[in-house]
Design a protein around this motif. Structure first.
Motif, short mmCIF file in Angstrom:
data_model
loop_
_atom_site.label_atom_id
_atom_site.label_comp_id
_atom_site.label_asym_id
_atom_site.label_seq_id
_atom_site.Cartn_x
_atom_site.Cartn_y
_atom_site.Cartn_z
N ARG A 196 0.80 -1.23 0.00
CA ARG A 196 0.00 0.00 0.00
C ARG A 196 0.83 1.28 0.00
N LEU A 197 2.06 1.20 0.47
CA LEU A 197 2.88 2.40 0.58
C LEU A 197 4.13 2.34 -0.29
N VAL A 198 4.91 1.28 -0.14
CA VAL A 198 6.23 1.22 -0.78
C VAL A 198 6.11 1.02 -2.29
N LEU A 199 5.41 -0.04 -2.69
CA LEU A 199 5.34 -0.35 -4.12
C LEU A 199 4.65 0.75 -4.94
N PRO A 200 3.51 1.30 -4.51
CA PRO A 200 2.92 2.38 -5.33
C PRO A 200 3.83 3.58 -5.47
N SER A 201 4.59 3.91 -4.42
CA SER A 201 5.48 5.07 -4.50
C SER A 201 6.69 4.80 -5.38
N ALA A 202 7.22 3.59 -5.33
CA ALA A 202 8.42 3.26 -6.09
C ALA A 202 8.13 2.73 -7.49
N LEU A 203 6.87 2.61 -7.86
CA LEU A 203 6.52 1.99 -9.13
C LEU A 203 7.13 2.69 -10.34
N PRO A 204 7.12 4.02 -10.44
CA PRO A 204 7.76 4.64 -11.61
C PRO A 204 9.25 4.32 -11.72
N TYR A 205 9.94 4.30 -10.58
CA TYR A 205 11.36 3.95 -10.61
C TYR A 205 11.57 2.51 -11.04
N ILE A 206 10.72 1.61 -10.55
CA ILE A 206 10.86 0.20 -10.88
C ILE A 206 10.68 -0.01 -12.38
N PHE A 207 9.67 0.62 -12.96
CA PHE A 207 9.44 0.42 -14.39
C PHE A 207 10.53 1.08 -15.23
N THR A 208 11.09 2.19 -14.76
CA THR A 208 12.22 2.78 -15.48
C THR A 208 13.40 1.82 -15.49
N GLY A 209 13.68 1.19 -14.36
CA GLY A 209 14.73 0.20 -14.31
C GLY A 209 14.44 -1.01 -15.18
N MET A 210 13.18 -1.44 -15.23
CA MET A 210 12.83 -2.59 -16.06
C MET A 210 12.98 -2.27 -17.54
N ARG A 211 12.63 -1.06 -17.94
CA ARG A 211 12.85 -0.67 -19.34
C ARG A 211 14.32 -0.68 -19.70
N LEU A 212 15.15 -0.15 -18.82
CA LEU A 212 16.59 -0.17 -19.07
C LEU A 212 17.12 -1.60 -19.09
N SER A 213 16.65 -2.43 -18.18
CA SER A 213 17.10 -3.82 -18.13
C SER A 213 16.71 -4.57 -19.40
N LEU A 214 15.52 -4.33 -19.89
CA LEU A 214 15.09 -5.02 -21.11
C LEU A 214 15.94 -4.60 -22.30
N GLY A 215 16.28 -3.31 -22.38
CA GLY A 215 17.15 -2.87 -23.47
C GLY A 215 18.54 -3.46 -23.37
N VAL A 216 19.09 -3.50 -22.15
CA VAL A 216 20.41 -4.10 -21.97
C VAL A 216 20.37 -5.59 -22.29
N GLY A 217 19.32 -6.27 -21.84
CA GLY A 217 19.20 -7.70 -22.11
C GLY A 217 19.12 -8.00 -23.59
N TRP A 218 18.39 -7.18 -24.35
CA TRP A 218 18.28 -7.42 -25.79
C TRP A 218 19.63 -7.22 -26.48
N MET A 219 20.42 -6.24 -26.02
CA MET A 219 21.75 -6.05 -26.60
C MET A 219 22.69 -7.19 -26.24
N VAL A 220 22.63 -7.63 -24.99
CA VAL A 220 23.50 -8.71 -24.53
C VAL A 220 23.16 -10.02 -25.23
N LEU A 221 21.89 -10.21 -25.56
CA LEU A 221 21.44 -11.48 -26.12
C LEU A 221 22.18 -11.85 -27.39
N ILE A 222 22.45 -10.89 -28.26
CA ILE A 222 23.07 -11.20 -29.55
C ILE A 222 24.46 -11.78 -29.33
N ALA A 223 25.24 -11.16 -28.44
CA ALA A 223 26.58 -11.69 -28.16
C ALA A 223 26.51 -13.05 -27.49
N ALA A 224 25.56 -13.22 -26.59
CA ALA A 224 25.43 -14.51 -25.90
C ALA A 224 25.04 -15.62 -26.88
N GLU A 225 24.15 -15.34 -27.81
CA GLU A 225 23.74 -16.36 -28.78
C GLU A 225 24.87 -16.68 -29.75
#
Length: 351
Positions: free
Chosen positions: A264-293
């Motif tokens: 009720r308090l922590v997650l609703p307040s931190a949600l914009p930060y969490i999704f910003t980090g997830m967007r960055l993580s998804l972009g990094v993961g997609w770049m890393v994937l090509i080298a890993a494959e």
């Protein structure tokens, strides 16, 4: 007695006459279009070109002009660059290879359907005892879907690890101080350095002759996870630590449990930060994937690019460039999908 209105200064007769003249001019000007309309004259359009350009220019016209200019520059400069496989392909050649790859996918699907139809006929006739899987080589579209599944698994694993650790680090300064050195050391490690370690660990863990997931697929997903979890972890910790202390004090006054406080308090307040980090993580993961494959030889876009590079035919360079364009487009679409998910998840945020 004080009033809510400002004192109005007396107006001189000269000022009054000037004001009357100005009002009469404005009245005449505003009445001219009406008279023109009554007289049958065509009325002036309600819009002008400048307003349309300012409204739609940045959204549509400017990106379109930029893409057209890039394609024109590419078409002009590409024939002037000579490689070991000939001149650098232009936009037309690359698009032609994209059509050829789609035709190969359709032909592969037809061959696969014929194989299973013939196999079912042999089994029904009793000339074949058991069924076999189609062993044809994966097409370009098949490898695109494989890469999407790999990055999805790595991204989900990264999120499951990063969000709880980031929440704990944001709520506990002692825990944050304990893991901060590890995060700063592990964050810049290249996927090429992680790959041998992950390969040995996964090979020692998966010992079954017929595992549910292929070893190369698991290796690529784990490498994606290890390289992409840090933006989500850091942003979650920062968002959790920046919560208004008054909210936490209200939680203490209301004697909320840790789960109610978290949801009720922590997650609703931190949600914009969490999704910003997830967007960055998804972009990094997609770049890393090509080298890993490429190195893990897991079927996917990375392996497709490597195989075409090793092939060295006259069409390989155009196919590699088409794969690069597809990789960029998929990365763009993944980011837009995350933006849409963020808007959907934040629409009922109450804190």
């Amino acid at each position: 007695m004080a009033t809510a209105f400002a004192d109005i200064e007396p107006v001189s007769p000269e000022a009054g006459s000037a004001q009357d003249q100005t009002e009469s001019k404005v009245t005449q000007t505003s009445s001219q279009p009406e008279q023109g309309a009554k007289g049958g004259a065509p009325a002036a359009p309600a819009w002008n070109m400048q307003a349309v350009v300012s409204k739609y220019g940045k959204a549509f016209l400017a990106p379109l002009l930029g893409i057209v200019a890039f394609l024109a520059l590419w078409a002009v400069l590409a024939p002037q660059v000579d490689t070991s496989l000939g001149a650098l392909p232009g936009p037309v050649e690359v698009a032609g290879q994209g059509v050829a790859l789609y035709d190969e996918w359709q032909a592969s699907n037809e061959a696969k359907a014929e194989f299973y139809a013939a196999q079912d006929a042999r089994i029904a006739a009793g000339t074949q005892a058991m069924a076999f899987d189609y062993a044809g080589p994966p097409t370009f579209l098949d490898q695109v879907f494989t890469s999407l599944k790999t990055v999805a698994l790595g991204f989900v694993l990264a999120t499951l690890f990063a969000v709880p650790i980031g929440l704990a680090a944001g709520l506990s300064p002692m825990f944050n101080a304990a893991i901060n050195p590890l995060v700063q050391i592990m964050k810049p490690v290249s996927p090429l350095a992680w790959l041998p370690i992950v390969t040995m660990v996964v090979s020692a863990t998966i010992t079954s002759a017929d595992p549910m997931l292929a070893k190369s697929f698991v290796i690529s997903a784990v490498v994606v996870m290890l390289c992409s979890l840090w933006p989500t972890l850091i942003n979650t910790a920062v968002g959790t630590a920046s919560i208004d202390k008054d909210l936490l004090n209200v939680g203490r006054v209301l004697k909320l449990g840790w789960f109610a406080k978290l949801t009720r308090l922590v997650l609703p307040s931190a949600l914009p930060y969490i999704f910003t980090g997830m967007r960055l993580s998804l972009g990094v993961g997609w770049m890393v994937l090509i080298a890993a494959e490429m190195l893990a030889q897991n079927p996917g876009l990375g392996k497709f690019v490597w195989d075409e590079f090793q092939n060295g035919s006259s069409q390989s360079l155009a196919r590699i460039m088409f794969a690069v364009i597809v990789i960029g487009l998929i990365g763009f679409l993944l980011d837009r999908i995350m933006m849409a998910v963020e808007k959907f998840a934040s629409r009922n945020r109450t804190v």
